[in-house]
Design a protein around this motif. Sequence first.
Motif, PDB file in Angstrom:
ATOM      1  N   ASP A 107       0.817  -1.212   0.000  1.00 48.39           N
ATOM      2  CA  ASP A 107       0.000   0.000   0.000  1.00 48.39           C
ATOM      3  C   ASP A 107       0.856   1.269   0.000  1.00 48.39           C
ATOM      4  O   ASP A 107       0.373   2.347  -0.375  1.00 48.39           O
ATOM      5  CB  ASP A 107      -0.925   0.025   1.220  1.00 48.39           C
ATOM      6  N   LYS A 157      -1.128  -8.684  -2.106  1.00 46.58           N
ATOM      7  CA  LYS A 157      -1.879  -7.665  -2.826  1.00 46.58           C
ATOM      8  C   LYS A 157      -2.415  -8.202  -4.150  1.00 46.58           C
ATOM      9  O   LYS A 157      -3.553  -7.884  -4.538  1.00 46.58           O
ATOM     10  CB  LYS A 157      -1.000  -6.437  -3.061  1.00 46.58           C
ATOM     11  N   ASN A 164      -4.408  -0.748  -7.110  1.00 45.83           N
ATOM     12  CA  ASN A 164      -4.522  -0.547  -5.670  1.00 45.83           C
ATOM     13  C   ASN A 164      -4.821   0.912  -5.349  1.00 45.83           C
ATOM     14  O   ASN A 164      -5.627   1.219  -4.453  1.00 45.83           O
ATOM     15  CB  ASN A 164      -3.220  -0.980  -4.991  1.00 45.83           C
ATOM     16  N   THR A 176       4.341  -9.114   0.618  1.00 45.43           N
ATOM     17  CA  THR A 176       3.285  -8.102   0.507  1.00 45.43           C
ATOM     18  C   THR A 176       2.766  -7.986  -0.923  1.00 45.43           C
ATOM     19  O   THR A 176       1.583  -7.717  -1.134  1.00 45.43           O
ATOM     20  CB  THR A 176       3.787  -6.735   1.029  1.00 45.43           C
TER      21      THR A 176
END
Length: 320
Positions: A103, A240, A139, A236
């Motif tokens: 993120d 995602k 995202n 990560t």
Amino acid sequence: MFYSCSEQLESHLPEIDKHWQQCQRGFFDTPHGKLFYVYHIPKRPRFALVLVNGRIESAHKYRELLWELAQNNIAVYTYDHPGQGYSPRLLKNKHIGYVKRFDDYAATLHCFMQQVVNPHNTLPLFILAHSMGGAITCNYLALYNPSNIKGVYLSAPMLGINTAPYPAWVAEAIAGLACLVGLGKQYAIGQQQYQSKPFQDNDLTNCPIRYALFRGLYDQYPELRLGGVSFAWLYTALQKCRALTKIELNIPVRVACATHDSIVDNKAQIRFAAHHDKVTRTEFAGKHELLCEQDITRRAVLRDFYEFTGVLPSASDTGS
């Protein structure tokens, strides 16, 4: 529409490099330090474009595309992600690809939009994103729901990662365990320092001229080099990628798939397109870097992109 071809690329390099030097550049503020950005607005722009590049890449690597888009009167804004390009590296070993949370990339894109793009742009705005940039962009759309984006074009997007010889779930479990025991900032299994592979061994492009320019740029500017990924990045990123299929999309998205891609998982692109009504998908015969491929492939991708943005009429519009 197509100003650049590989056979004439060497003769165009002085003009391409001159355009690169004439671009506006600077650094914008983020929680990860001041990150490098570049933008160029032609005299009579048709629309504006945010270029979101992939892992190990930099804005400098895209100077040919930036020049060609300028010839087509398209304003372009682009930047270097945290930990790569001319932006600050996040670890003592500057070659390790690292991010604490995926993120963070979307937050960086949001900062770029707020500080650089929006203050200078009044034109219709599109996003062109490659590989990891595709995952970052999706995202970003999910987390920030921007209202000023007209459409998104994804070049070989990282909606899934080729983790062979391990299935993705095994790679994610191993990476997660490594993070738990304090190895998150270390190279993941099989990853290493930057290496300049010979053309015949590369997984990126079938174009020897553009490949040589890419490697030559990183030889000339060693600070651009980036090696393999860390366990933290892998963990990560895989998390995602699984989540992106379920996001809500309210704007048109085109996925350009490279049929000979060995970097990302094309099956994940198919699942992504099938799940979203706003997503269309096209296939191109090439390796991972469609925007740096042989002319026949690269021009087909750019034509598809121009049709998507409305610069060119589509085949259905012309009746062909």
